[in-house]
Design a protein around this motif. Structure first.
Motif, mmCIF file in Angstrom:
data_model
loop_
_atom_site.group_PDB
_atom_site.id
_atom_site.type_symbol
_atom_site.label_atom_id
_atom_site.label_comp_id
_atom_site.label_asym_id
_atom_site.label_seq_id
_atom_site.Cartn_x
_atom_site.Cartn_y
_atom_site.Cartn_z
ATOM 1 N N HIS A 55 0.834 -1.203 0.000
ATOM 2 C CA HIS A 55 0.000 0.000 0.000
ATOM 3 C C HIS A 55 0.876 1.263 0.000
ATOM 4 O O HIS A 55 0.692 2.163 -0.827
ATOM 5 C CB HIS A 55 -0.926 -0.007 1.216
ATOM 6 C CG HIS A 55 -1.764 1.227 1.348
ATOM 7 N ND1 HIS A 55 -2.734 1.556 0.428
ATOM 8 C CD2 HIS A 55 -1.751 2.231 2.269
ATOM 9 C CE1 HIS A 55 -3.293 2.706 0.773
ATOM 10 N NE2 HIS A 55 -2.707 3.130 1.884
ATOM 11 N N ALA A 56 1.837 1.284 0.926
ATOM 12 C CA ALA A 56 2.668 2.487 1.054
ATOM 13 C C ALA A 56 3.478 2.736 -0.220
ATOM 14 O O ALA A 56 3.565 3.873 -0.699
ATOM 15 C CB ALA A 56 3.591 2.337 2.262
ATOM 16 N N SER A 57 4.043 1.666 -0.797
ATOM 17 C CA SER A 57 4.867 1.859 -2.003
ATOM 18 C C SER A 57 3.996 2.249 -3.197
ATOM 19 O O SER A 57 4.425 2.987 -4.074
ATOM 20 C CB SER A 57 5.689 0.604 -2.305
ATOM 21 O OG SER A 57 4.846 -0.500 -2.565
ATOM 22 N N GLU A 58 2.749 1.778 -3.203
ATOM 23 C CA GLU A 58 1.848 2.166 -4.292
ATOM 24 C C GLU A 58 1.524 3.664 -4.201
ATOM 25 O O GLU A 58 1.498 4.363 -5.210
ATOM 26 C CB GLU A 58 0.563 1.336 -4.255
ATOM 27 C CG GLU A 58 -0.278 1.583 -5.486
ATOM 28 C CD GLU A 58 -1.584 0.816 -5.521
ATOM 29 O OE1 GLU A 58 -1.901 0.119 -4.543
ATOM 30 O OE2 GLU A 58 -2.281 0.934 -6.533
ATOM 31 N N MET A 59 1.301 4.132 -2.968
ATOM 32 C CA MET A 59 1.034 5.562 -2.788
ATOM 33 C C MET A 59 2.239 6.387 -3.255
ATOM 34 O O MET A 59 2.098 7.438 -3.878
ATOM 35 C CB MET A 59 0.751 5.876 -1.304
ATOM 36 C CG MET A 59 -0.527 5.271 -0.758
ATOM 37 S SD MET A 59 -1.996 5.830 -1.637
ATOM 38 C CE MET A 59 -2.423 4.382 -2.568
ATOM 39 N N PHE A 60 3.439 5.887 -2.932
ATOM 40 C CA PHE A 60 4.677 6.567 -3.340
ATOM 41 C C PHE A 60 4.737 6.672 -4.864
ATOM 42 O O PHE A 60 4.997 7.737 -5.423
ATOM 43 C CB PHE A 60 5.875 5.757 -2.805
ATOM 44 C CG PHE A 60 7.216 6.325 -3.140
ATOM 45 C CD1 PHE A 60 7.670 7.482 -2.526
ATOM 46 C CD2 PHE A 60 8.041 5.697 -4.065
ATOM 47 C CE1 PHE A 60 8.921 8.010 -2.831
ATOM 48 C CE2 PHE A 60 9.287 6.205 -4.378
ATOM 49 C CZ PHE A 60 9.729 7.365 -3.757
ATOM 50 N N GLU A 61 4.435 5.561 -5.536
ATOM 51 C CA GLU A 61 4.496 5.555 -6.995
ATOM 52 C C GLU A 61 3.386 6.426 -7.606
ATOM 53 O O GLU A 61 3.616 7.158 -8.558
ATOM 54 C CB GLU A 61 4.386 4.122 -7.525
ATOM 55 C CG GLU A 61 4.580 4.073 -9.028
ATOM 56 C CD GLU A 61 4.965 2.687 -9.528
ATOM 57 O OE1 GLU A 61 6.153 2.475 -9.780
ATOM 58 O OE2 GLU A 61 4.078 1.842 -9.651
ATOM 59 N N GLU A 62 2.197 6.355 -7.008
ATOM 60 C CA GLU A 62 1.085 7.178 -7.513
ATOM 61 C C GLU A 62 1.439 8.657 -7.405
ATOM 62 O O GLU A 62 1.204 9.423 -8.330
ATOM 63 C CB GLU A 62 -0.186 6.915 -6.695
ATOM 64 C CG GLU A 62 -0.768 5.535 -6.908
ATOM 65 C CD GLU A 62 -1.765 5.484 -8.045
ATOM 66 O OE1 GLU A 62 -2.845 6.052 -7.901
ATOM 67 O OE2 GLU A 62 -1.435 4.871 -9.075
ATOM 68 N N ALA A 63 2.000 9.032 -6.244
ATOM 69 C CA ALA A 63 2.344 10.446 -6.037
ATOM 70 C C ALA A 63 3.363 10.890 -7.082
ATOM 71 O O ALA A 63 3.308 12.007 -7.591
ATOM 72 C CB ALA A 63 2.887 10.647 -4.623
ATOM 73 N N ALA A 64 4.289 9.978 -7.420
ATOM 74 C CA ALA A 64 5.333 10.346 -8.372
ATOM 75 C C ALA A 64 4.817 10.367 -9.807
ATOM 76 O O ALA A 64 5.230 11.204 -10.604
ATOM 77 C CB ALA A 64 6.500 9.369 -8.254
#
Ligand code: FAD
Ligand code: NAI
Length: 466
Positions: A55-64
């Motif tokens: 979840h956290a890494s997906e949010m990181f990628e989405e934000a980028a």
């Protein structure tokens, strides 16, 4: 000497759920756990920590990469790995506390230590050099599984890691070499790729995700490659050497042939899991194992020793938390004299990547193998309104129905939220429903689930939006 109706050894999803159900049915129950915390593999080093990092890494990628196209302008996200690991740990702690609460609420005694079966009705619990013997009417073995190891490859959990080490790396590896294109390899490979690793996956077979529908796996591989994954199929790891700068992994074709060396910073070995029975004293007690080291059970979860039952990863079947839970409920009901039952034909499987992959029932390959005539209905998310407006159109739904009776035999989905969407297919299949039933069920608009209805309509060649 303490006496119980039921002693459960192991507090993973199989064990703790079994204990709760047995307590609901009026039994006096104790659980034995050798780990410092309750919850087993799933809560401590499995399902829950991996999903927190996904979840956290997906949010990181989405934000980028995804915010800008929606008109949300943010500066480039910065990774604070210790904080992300803290987020993961908070999730673990919250869930472990939840299990402790359930034990208290249901008046279940928690005995900390290693459980050993001395015979029918007797369990020894040892901790810190001391041991006590507990008497009980029934015993349930729910000791789960452990990582499978590769001969000659030492796992130090720092540079050569199992899933456990891969959930706690202290920096993002420049190059991550994943051995095994199964569920763990693709989920944890996704986490570290999103956080910046170059990820190569080495797989023994000539396809990824064995056991999943072949067409879904092919499309999934293409999507993962677009995301940056590299795959080396039909290959195996035969050795790892280390110098101060890098790991040198020896990769050979599965069928034999010249080896090549691939440099990596971290090697993740995830080639499956094996049943865990160490220290249980099964041989001495007379509890039989099958030829793959799993505790052998009859259709009612009974082992070869009277009054001793087994469930979860330590017995045959898919190594999944929800399968273990359902077996926990069923065996508690059987011990209480009821008709506990698990329908192994309807156990969903989910890969929690982006997009997700989910499945229930038979694959096309399985239906061909057993010679069942079937019809296929497919519907792509490119034709689903909600997916279009969100611009997340990767994937499709596939419904397999019996050609004669129209009964749904399998449903396979690749796409965002596929793991949540699969359950209407599970309910339908539990009731022996047909593709027509699914197609005539009103689905809310606009939802991604409408793609399931359309795929069911497509079985009868009458999808509306395609
Ligand atoms: P376990 O959860 O393994 O629990 C067994 C417990 O028994 C442990 O706490 C152990 O300490 C204890 N024990 C063992 N021997 C003794 C003894 N002699 N005395 C006392 N205690 C003992 N499954 C899913 O369905 N969804 C997922 O998303 C998912 N993700 C996963 C991710 C990873 C990285 C891994 C490794 C696994 C994942 N799984 C997932 C699989 C899931 O974790 C297992 O299927 C599930 O935990 C099995 O439950 P169990 O109760 O049989 O055993
Ligand atoms: P797996 O069985 O899913 O995949 C292992 C892969 O390794 C297979 O593709 C296999 O062909 C390959 N392999 C085996 N030996 C090899 C070798 N020597 N070299 C190269 N490849 C080799 O096992 P995995 O991923 O380790 O997961 C273990 C268990 O945990 C699974 O049974 C799964 O059910 C469970 N799990 C479930 C999750 C979920 O439900 N989302 C997530 C993670 C794990």
């Amino acid at each position: 000497m303490a006496t119980y109706d039921l002693v459960v050894i192991g507090t993973g999803p199989g064990g703790y759920v079994c204990a709760v159900r047995a307590s609901q049915l009026g039994m006096k129950v104790a659980v034995v756990e050798k780990n410092a915390t309750l919850g087993g593999t799933c809560l401590n080093v499995g399902c829950m920590p991996s999903k927190a990092l996904l979840h956290a890494s997906e949010m990181f990628e989405e934000a980028a990469h995804s915010f800008a196209k929606m008109g949300v302008s943010v500066s480039a996200p910065k990774l604070e790995l210790p904080a992300m690991m803290n987020f993961k740990q908070q999730g673990i702690d919250g869930n472990v506390k939840g299990v402790e609460f359930l034990m208290k609420k249901n008046k279940i005694d928690v005995l900390k230590g290693t459980g050993k079966i001395l015979g029918t009705g007797k369990v020894e619990v040892s901790a810190d050099g001391k041991s006590q013997t507990i008497e009980t009417k029934s015993i349930v073995i729910a000791t789960g599984s452990d990582i499978a190891r590769l001969k000659g490859i030492e796992i130090d959990e720092k540079r050569v890691v199992s899933s456990t080490g891969a959930l706690s790396l202290d920096k993002v590896p420049g190059r991550l070499l994943v051995i095994g294109a199964g569920v763990i390899g693709l989920e944890l490979g996704s986490v570290w790729r999103r956080l910046g690793s170059e990820v190569m996956v080495v797989e023994f077979l000539d396809r990824i995700l064995p056991g999943m529908d072949g067409e879904i796996a092919k499309q999934f591989q293409r999507i993962l490659e677009k995301q940056g994954f590299a795959f080396k199929l039909g290959s195996k790891l035969t050795g790892v050497e280390a110098n101060s700068k890098a790991l040198l992994a020896k990769i050979e074709p599965a069928a034999g042939g010249a080896a090549e060396t691939i440099e990596a910073d971290v090697v993740l070995v995830c080639i499956g899991r094996v049943p865990y029975t160490d220290g249980l004293g099964l041989k001495e007690a007379g509890v039989a194992l099958d030829n793959r080291g799993r505790v052998q059970i009859d259709p009612h979860f009974a082992t070869s020793l009277k009054g001793v039952y087994a469930i979860g990863d330590v017995v045959a079947g898919p190594m999944l938390a929800h399968k273990a839970e359902d077996e926990g409920v069923a065996v508690a009901e059987i011990i209480a004299g009821q008709a506990g039952h698990v329908n192994y034909d309807v156990i969903p499987g989910v890969v929690y990547t982006t997009p997700e992959v989910s499945a229930v029932g038979k694959t096309e390959e399985e239906l061909k193998q057993v010679g069942v005539a079937y019809t296929v209905g497919k519907f792509p998310f490119t034709a689903n309104g909600r997916s279009k407006v969100n611009q997340t159109t990767d994937g499709f739904v596939k419904v397999l129905a019996d050609a004669k009776t129209d009964r749904v035999l399998g449903v396979h989905i690749i796409g965002r939220e596929a793991g949540e969407m699969i359950h209407e297919a599970c309910v339908l299949m539990e009731f022996g429903g047909s593709a027509e039933d699914l197609a005539r069920t009103c689905h809310a608009h606009p939802t991604r689930s409408e793609a399931i209805k359309e795929a069911a309509l497509a079985v009868g060649k009458r999808a509306i939006h395609m």
